[in-house]
Design a protein around this motif. Structure first.
Motif, PDB file in Angstrom:
ATOM      1  N   LEU A   1      -4.283  -5.296  -4.540  1.00 13.26           N
ATOM      2  CA  LEU A   1      -5.117  -4.356  -5.289  1.00 13.26           C
ATOM      3  C   LEU A   1      -5.614  -3.276  -4.349  1.00 13.26           C
ATOM      4  CD1 LEU A   1      -6.665  -3.498  -7.848  1.00 13.26           C
ATOM      5  CD2 LEU A   1      -8.512  -5.021  -7.112  1.00 13.26           C
ATOM      6  N   PHE A   2      -5.383  -2.005  -4.717  1.00 14.88           N
ATOM      7  CA  PHE A   2      -5.731  -0.886  -3.854  1.00 14.88           C
ATOM      8  C   PHE A   2      -6.604   0.103  -4.615  1.00 14.88           C
ATOM      9  CE2 PHE A   2      -1.608  -2.615  -2.765  1.00 14.88           C
ATOM     10  CZ  PHE A   2      -1.777  -2.916  -1.424  1.00 14.88           C
ATOM     11  N   GLN A   3      -7.714   0.473  -3.975  1.00 13.46           N
ATOM     12  CA  GLN A   3      -8.630   1.444  -4.566  1.00 13.46           C
ATOM     13  C   GLN A   3      -8.631   2.699  -3.703  1.00 13.46           C
ATOM     14  OE1 GLN A   3     -12.449  -0.032  -5.986  1.00 13.46           O
ATOM     15  NE2 GLN A   3     -11.782  -2.136  -5.658  1.00 13.46           N
ATOM     16  N   PHE A   4      -8.346   3.825  -4.343  1.00 11.74           N
ATOM     17  CA  PHE A   4      -8.309   5.116  -3.670  1.00 11.74           C
ATOM     18  C   PHE A   4      -9.454   5.991  -4.183  1.00 11.74           C
ATOM     19  CE2 PHE A   4      -4.006   3.485  -3.741  1.00 11.74           C
ATOM     20  CZ  PHE A   4      -3.505   3.777  -2.476  1.00 11.74           C
ATOM     21  N   VAL A   5      -9.974   6.845  -3.291  1.00 15.56           N
ATOM     22  CA  VAL A   5     -10.970   7.837  -3.706  1.00 15.56           C
ATOM     23  C   VAL A   5     -10.527   9.200  -3.202  1.00 15.56           C
ATOM     24  CG1 VAL A   5     -12.902   6.223  -3.788  1.00 15.56           C
ATOM     25  CG2 VAL A   5     -12.370   7.412  -1.642  1.00 15.56           C
ATOM     26  N   GLY A   6     -11.051  10.230  -3.850  1.00 12.09           N
ATOM     27  CA  GLY A   6     -10.721  11.587  -3.442  1.00 12.09           C
ATOM     28  C   GLY A   6     -11.240  11.896  -2.047  1.00 12.09           C
ATOM     29  N   ASN A   7     -10.616  12.867  -1.406  1.00 12.92           N
ATOM     30  CA  ASN A   7     -11.004  13.248  -0.048  1.00 12.92           C
ATOM     31  C   ASN A   7     -11.024  14.762   0.050  1.00 12.92           C
ATOM     32  OD1 ASN A   7     -11.576  13.258   2.694  1.00 12.92           O
ATOM     33  ND2 ASN A   7      -9.432  12.985   3.290  1.00 12.92           N
ATOM     34  N   GLN A   8     -12.208  15.310   0.268  1.00  9.75           N
ATOM     35  CA  GLN A   8     -12.354  16.758   0.395  1.00  9.75           C
ATOM     36  C   GLN A   8     -13.178  17.056   1.637  1.00  9.75           C
ATOM     37  OE1 GLN A   8     -13.802  18.755  -3.124  1.00  9.75           O
ATOM     38  NE2 GLN A   8     -14.378  20.607  -2.004  1.00  9.75           N
ATOM     39  N   ASP A   9     -12.575  17.750   2.596  1.00 10.19           N
ATOM     40  CA  ASP A   9     -13.255  18.096   3.849  1.00 10.19           C
ATOM     41  C   ASP A   9     -13.829  16.859   4.530  1.00 10.19           C
ATOM     42  OD1 ASP A   9     -12.671  20.752   3.270  1.00 10.19           O
ATOM     43  OD2 ASP A   9     -14.597  21.070   2.264  1.00 10.19           O
ATOM     44  N   ASP A  10     -13.056  15.776   4.536  1.00 10.23           N
ATOM     45  CA  ASP A  10     -13.449  14.507   5.161  1.00 10.23           C
ATOM     46  C   ASP A  10     -14.662  13.865   4.499  1.00 10.23           C
ATOM     47  OD1 ASP A  10     -11.371  14.521   7.040  1.00 10.23           O
ATOM     48  OD2 ASP A  10     -12.527  15.769   8.429  1.00 10.23           O
ATOM     49  N   ILE A  11     -14.969  14.266   3.309  1.00 12.81           N
ATOM     50  CA  ILE A  11     -16.027  13.630   2.515  1.00 12.81           C
ATOM     51  C   ILE A  11     -15.355  12.838   1.401  1.00 12.81           C
ATOM     52  CG2 ILE A  11     -18.019  13.998   1.009  1.00 12.81           C
ATOM     53  CD1 ILE A  11     -18.632  16.522   2.577  1.00 12.81           C
ATOM     54  N   TRP A  12     -15.675  11.562   1.303  1.00  6.37           N
ATOM     55  CA  TRP A  12     -15.054  10.703   0.299  1.00  6.37           C
ATOM     56  C   TRP A  12     -15.686  10.969  -1.063  1.00  6.37           C
ATOM     57  CZ3 TRP A  12     -13.554   5.197   2.332  1.00  6.37           C
ATOM     58  CH2 TRP A  12     -12.977   5.321   3.597  1.00  6.37           C
ATOM     59  N   ILE A  13     -14.857  11.273  -2.055  1.00  4.49           N
ATOM     60  CA  ILE A  13     -15.335  11.601  -3.399  1.00  4.49           C
ATOM     61  C   ILE A  13     -15.184  10.359  -4.282  1.00  4.49           C
ATOM     62  CG2 ILE A  13     -15.260  13.262  -5.268  1.00  4.49           C
ATOM     63  CD1 ILE A  13     -15.792  14.508  -2.537  1.00  4.49           C
TER      64      ILE A  13
ATOM     65  N   GLN B   1       0.832  -1.205   0.000  1.00  2.63           N
ATOM     66  CA  GLN B   1       0.000   0.000   0.000  1.00  2.63           C
ATOM     67  C   GLN B   1       0.867   1.255   0.000  1.00  2.63           C
ATOM     68  OE1 GLN B   1      -3.243   0.145   2.886  1.00  2.63           O
ATOM     69  NE2 GLN B   1      -2.980   2.353   3.109  1.00  2.63           N
ATOM     70  N   LYS B   2       1.965   1.224   0.733  1.00  2.00           N
ATOM     71  CA  LYS B   2       2.878   2.373   0.742  1.00  2.00           C
ATOM     72  C   LYS B   2       3.468   2.609  -0.643  1.00  2.00           C
ATOM     73  CE  LYS B   2       4.129   1.773   5.616  1.00  2.00           C
ATOM     74  NZ  LYS B   2       5.222   1.450   6.576  1.00  2.00           N
ATOM     75  N   LYS B   3       3.758   1.519  -1.372  1.00  2.00           N
ATOM     76  CA  LYS B   3       4.252   1.645  -2.745  1.00  2.00           C
ATOM     77  C   LYS B   3       3.207   2.318  -3.625  1.00  2.00           C
ATOM     78  CE  LYS B   3       8.179  -0.815  -2.425  1.00  2.00           C
ATOM     79  NZ  LYS B   3       9.532  -0.329  -2.821  1.00  2.00           N
ATOM     80  N   ALA B   4       1.945   1.929  -3.444  1.00  2.00           N
ATOM     81  CA  ALA B   4       0.866   2.516  -4.234  1.00  2.00           C
ATOM     82  C   ALA B   4       0.704   3.998  -3.920  1.00  2.00           C
ATOM     83  CB  ALA B   4      -0.436   1.766  -3.958  1.00  2.00           C
ATOM     84  N   GLU B   5       0.774   4.340  -2.646  1.00  5.04           N
ATOM     85  CA  GLU B   5       0.653   5.747  -2.242  1.00  5.04           C
ATOM     86  C   GLU B   5       1.821   6.577  -2.778  1.00  5.04           C
ATOM     87  OE1 GLU B   5       0.432   5.188   1.928  1.00  5.04           O
ATOM     88  OE2 GLU B   5      -1.744   4.870   1.963  1.00  5.04           O
ATOM     89  N   GLN B   6       3.005   5.979  -2.814  1.00  5.31           N
ATOM     90  CA  GLN B   6       4.172   6.668  -3.362  1.00  5.31           C
ATOM     91  C   GLN B   6       3.988   6.961  -4.849  1.00  5.31           C
ATOM     92  OE1 GLN B   6       7.871   4.567  -2.758  1.00  5.31           O
ATOM     93  NE2 GLN B   6       9.036   5.950  -4.071  1.00  5.31           N
ATOM     94  N   LEU B   7       3.389   6.015  -5.564  1.00  5.58           N
ATOM     95  CA  LEU B   7       3.126   6.232  -6.990  1.00  5.58           C
ATOM     96  C   LEU B   7       2.203   7.427  -7.189  1.00  5.58           C
ATOM     97  CD1 LEU B   7       3.202   5.320 -10.006  1.00  5.58           C
ATOM     98  CD2 LEU B   7       1.171   3.957  -9.485  1.00  5.58           C
ATOM     99  N   LEU B   8       1.139   7.522  -6.385  1.00  4.39           N
ATOM    100  CA  LEU B   8       0.218   8.650  -6.517  1.00  4.39           C
ATOM    101  C   LEU B   8       0.940   9.973  -6.289  1.00  4.39           C
ATOM    102  CD1 LEU B   8      -3.058   7.395  -4.779  1.00  4.39           C
ATOM    103  CD2 LEU B   8      -2.316   7.155  -7.148  1.00  4.39           C
ATOM    104  N   GLU B   9       1.836   9.998  -5.316  1.00  8.84           N
ATOM    105  CA  GLU B   9       2.608  11.215  -5.053  1.00  8.84           C
ATOM    106  C   GLU B   9       3.478  11.574  -6.249  1.00  8.84           C
ATOM    107  OE1 GLU B   9       4.825  10.732  -1.504  1.00  8.84           O
ATOM    108  OE2 GLU B   9       3.070  10.466  -0.200  1.00  8.84           O
ATOM    109  N   GLU B  10       4.123  10.557  -6.845  1.00  6.14           N
ATOM    110  CA  GLU B  10       4.978  10.802  -8.008  1.00  6.14           C
ATOM    111  C   GLU B  10       4.182  11.302  -9.204  1.00  6.14           C
ATOM    112  OE1 GLU B  10       6.795   7.046  -8.592  1.00  6.14           O
ATOM    113  OE2 GLU B  10       8.240   7.249  -6.938  1.00  6.14           O
ATOM    114  N   GLN B  11       2.929  10.869  -9.315  1.00  8.34           N
ATOM    115  CA  GLN B  11       2.072  11.301 -10.422  1.00  8.34           C
ATOM    116  C   GLN B  11       1.407  12.651 -10.130  1.00  8.34           C
ATOM    117  OE1 GLN B  11       1.671   9.830 -13.371  1.00  8.34           O
ATOM    118  NE2 GLN B  11       2.979   8.084 -12.912  1.00  8.34           N
ATOM    119  N   GLY B  12       1.708  13.233  -8.971  1.00  6.71           N
ATOM    120  CA  GLY B  12       1.107  14.518  -8.611  1.00  6.71           C
ATOM    121  C   GLY B  12      -0.339  14.397  -8.198  1.00  6.71           C
TER     122      GLY B  12
END
Length: 449
Positions: free
Chosen positions: A324-336, A296-307
């Motif tokens: 397999l990791f699924q990420f969603v946007g986070n705005q004001d603690d609301i999952w997008i 999961q840390k590898k996946a999070e690092q990729l997102l950082e590298e992609q901006g």
């Protein structure tokens, strides 16, 4: 003199024949590659659509309102049509596959008939519910067998063009894993009556295709190839097959493929800005050497590298040697939820072997978010009482018309399955119900008594 002229003419003729043969060989090889790419795409689409089909059928068993049942049935009907199209594009003409096609037709006819009738006057009967349960179980068997075939195809680099040869080989002793697998699928569908799929028309909800977040100037084919080389650290002399999407495509993209050592890569890049929308690396995987948490840390690092920041992990799951990791946007603690990104990490080396950000680029934008009108307790009352609620969070999701809605996302269990139910935070309407399968959830805020 005449002798030498004859020899010269003969030599020219032989050279011409050799050149013609060389051209024919190249054309044949090109055709085989094109056919193989088409077969691979159709098969992976079929596997994906059967997974979705299984999930959609499962969610109907957890629905609590007729308002959601009809749109859900229409979605299932649409998926069966897509799955049948996928089947028709595979080289299975010589292989008996009528029972499986009949199974898909059975689902399509049944769900369409339910979707178009007035469910307030004629609700789903007990017999129809039992039939839906039977279709649900059969879909599970078929999708699992497809996943097994997919694992072997990717792991052993099997070719679909060889299936054509195997199907025309009348030798009863000949073996082919793909053919054997589809024969098993046919046996799984044998309990269902064969019916003819009717090409019925319906007004189906259309997903908004925005891609407004894509920025930058259009990139050329040469620039697209350079992006692929840089992303995967490929040598200049390595061949990359690149194709551009057709003029009618909703988004102009480049699709590239390459083979490097034992790695087979597939990548899609937007023409506008040259953004990497998705990629997949196929290779053999060894025994897992890192944990799912490290992956999961590898996946999070990729997102950082992609901006790509402001994301929260939604689901984490392990399939043999792959995380397999699924990420969603986070705005004001609301999952997008519309801003979704998926990452696959090999657990033997930590290599990123899958990435999909098309949903994010399609949907992301600056949003004005409001506070919910319903309390948590009021929204929870709208959930099917048969479910045991485990967790919740506020979320933005899309309804069947593609409109974004502020909801409470509840995680609940029923029997041995886990569901995610989205209740409109302003009206209490049941917006979406999803079946979560083979996942380890990263729960949000735990409910208190």
């Amino acid at each position: 003199m005449i002798k030498w002229i004859a020899i010269a003419i003969l030599s020219i003729g032989l050279a011409g024949t050799a050149y013609w043969g060389f051209q024919q060989s190249n054309q044949r090889e090109t055709l085989l590659i094109q056919n193989e790419n088409n077969y691979q795409r159709a098969f992976h689409d079929l596997t994906y659509h059967l997974d979705l089909l299984y999930g959609k059928i499962g969610t109907t068993l957890a629905l609590n309102t007729n308002e959601q049942l009809s749109p859900q049935m229409l979605e299932i009907w649409q998926l069966t049509s897509r799955a049948q199209t996928d089947v028709n594009q595979l080289p299975l003409v010589l292989l008996p596959f009528s029972k499986t096609e009949g199974f898909l037709s059975e689902i399509g006819d049944f769900t369409y008939d339910v979707a178009v009738r007035n469910l307030d006057d004629e609700p789903l009967s007990q017999e129809e519910t039992e039939k839906l349960n039977g279709l649900y179980e059969a879909a599970d068997e078929i999708r699992q067998e497809l996943r097994t075939i997919q694992h072997e195809v990717m792991g052993k680099q099997l070719r679909w063009v060889d299936v054509e040869l195997a199907l025309t080989d009348m030798d009863p002793e000949s073996e082919n894993f793909i053919v054997d697998g589809f024969t098993t699928i046919e046996d799984s569908a044998s309990n269902f009556t064969e019916t003819h799929f009717q090409n019925l028309s319906a007004t189906l909800p259309q997903q908004h295709e925005r891609f407004s977040f894509l920025t930058g100037s259009d990139v050329s084919e040469v620039e697209a190839i350079d992006i692929i080389r840089k992303q995967f650290d490929l040598n200049e002399d390595l061949a990359i097959d690149l194709q551009k999407s057709g003029e009618g495509a909703q988004l102009q993209t480049y699709s590239g493929s390459f083979t490097h050592d034992d790695h087979h890569g597939y990548v899609e890049i937007s023409e506008k800005g040259g953004h990497i929308l998705s990629y997949m690396i196929n290779r053999d995987f060894q025994e897992a050497a890192i944990s799912l948490n490290d992956a999961q840390k590898k996946a999070e690092q990729l997102l950082e590298e992609q901006g790509l920041d402001q994301f929260i992990i939604m689901q984490a799951s392990q399939f043999e040697q792959v995380g397999l990791f699924q990420f969603v946007g986070n705005q004001d603690d609301i999952w997008i939820y519309p801003d979704k990104i998926m990452v696959k990490v090999a657990l033997d080396t930590g290599e990123i072997v899958g990435f999909s950000a098309a949903d994010f680029y399609r949907n992301h934008r600056d949003r004005e978010l409001s506070q919910p009108e319903l309390s948590l307790e009021e929204a929870e009352e709208k959930v099917n009482q048969s479910l045991t609620i485990e967790d919740y969070h506020l979320a933005i999701v899309e309804d069947n018309e593609g409109n974004e809605v502020l909801t409470y996302a509840f995680f609940g269990t029923l029997n041995h399955d886990t569901y995610r139910i989205f209740i409109d935070a302003n009206t209490g309407y049941e917006v979406v119900v999803e079946l979560l399968q083979d996942v380890e959830n990263n729960w949000g805020n735990r409910l208190t008594d």
